[in-house]
Design an enzyme around this catalytic site. Sequence first.
Site, mmCIF file in Angstrom:
data_model
loop_
_atom_site.group_PDB
_atom_site.id
_atom_site.type_symbol
_atom_site.label_atom_id
_atom_site.label_comp_id
_atom_site.label_asym_id
_atom_site.label_seq_id
_atom_site.Cartn_x
_atom_site.Cartn_y
_atom_site.Cartn_z
ATOM 1 C CG HIS A 54 -10.018 -8.330 4.306
ATOM 2 N ND1 HIS A 54 -10.943 -7.350 4.582
ATOM 3 C CD2 HIS A 54 -8.853 -7.922 4.876
ATOM 4 C CE1 HIS A 54 -10.350 -6.381 5.274
ATOM 5 N NE2 HIS A 54 -9.092 -6.712 5.474
ATOM 6 C CD GLU A 55 -5.177 -10.517 5.203
ATOM 7 O OE1 GLU A 55 -4.367 -9.657 4.814
ATOM 8 O OE2 GLU A 55 -5.601 -10.565 6.362
ATOM 9 C CG HIS A 110 -5.534 -5.077 2.898
ATOM 10 N ND1 HIS A 110 -6.040 -3.801 3.033
ATOM 11 C CD2 HIS A 110 -6.017 -5.782 3.958
ATOM 12 C CE1 HIS A 110 -6.792 -3.732 4.122
ATOM 13 N NE2 HIS A 110 -6.806 -4.921 4.696
ATOM 14 C CD GLU A 169 -8.496 -3.231 7.843
ATOM 15 O OE1 GLU A 169 -8.970 -4.114 7.115
ATOM 16 O OE2 GLU A 169 -7.502 -3.424 8.556
#
Length: 264
Positions: free
Chosen positions: A132-133, A136, A191
Amino acid sequence: MNKIFRSTAFLLFMLTCSAPAVAQFNLGKAVGGALKAGKAVTLTDEQMAQYVKESIDWMDKNNKVCDANSPYTQRLNRLVDGLNEVEGIPLNFKVYDVIDVNAFACPDGSVRVFSSLMDIMTDDELLGVIGHELGHVALKHSKKAYRTALLASALKDGIASTGGKAASLTDSQLGQLGEAVLNSQFSQKEESQADDYGYDFLKKKGKNPWAIALSFEKLKQLENGAAKGSKMDRLLSSHPDTDKRIQKMTERAKADGIARPENK
């Protein structure tokens, strides 16, 4: 001045753990004034890259980084073995030995995982957080958030430069910049995109992507236990609806015909 680390990221677990972490994330000393007004709006990618490096170096210096012999470092290195870059951005990983439960990634590919997060996550769940990071970073969300922080936080009055080179930041400015970056919030769309990236990241690594949903279920448990108006309640309420994120990741896994892990 010590403050609890606030993440820019997907799953932010602030709780009291039984883990042997030793300190809170240090967001800097007392903050002084900003630089003189001038050239923030003309900040180049090269200048921003210098600020990113300067700030992550400052954070590494001002927080306890687990050494190479630490079980935390060894576990993280095992999990990310062979993960060298994302979208051409070279990656580097470190563990902060702190009591806060979190993780973050900078636009230069610096990924920092907190030991207390590792204490409550399975390997697959931890990889989901990392994925997930990285989403970004790959999708340029982190770059946009960092630029916004430079223009709107400690350096809101401008970034001076000489001969095209970005001015060095003072210790207090680095502390305030770090706080602004880590307090920044991604949009619900960003997100959601990072959630999808983390799901696909797990699949590409041959892991069960249910880990994303399972991570959110842990988050939901903390959300349910948070006192109204508490720091954790305010933190969780600033992120997209947890139930919807669980539902979306669950539906993706079911559509892919992937079974939910037993005893999870």
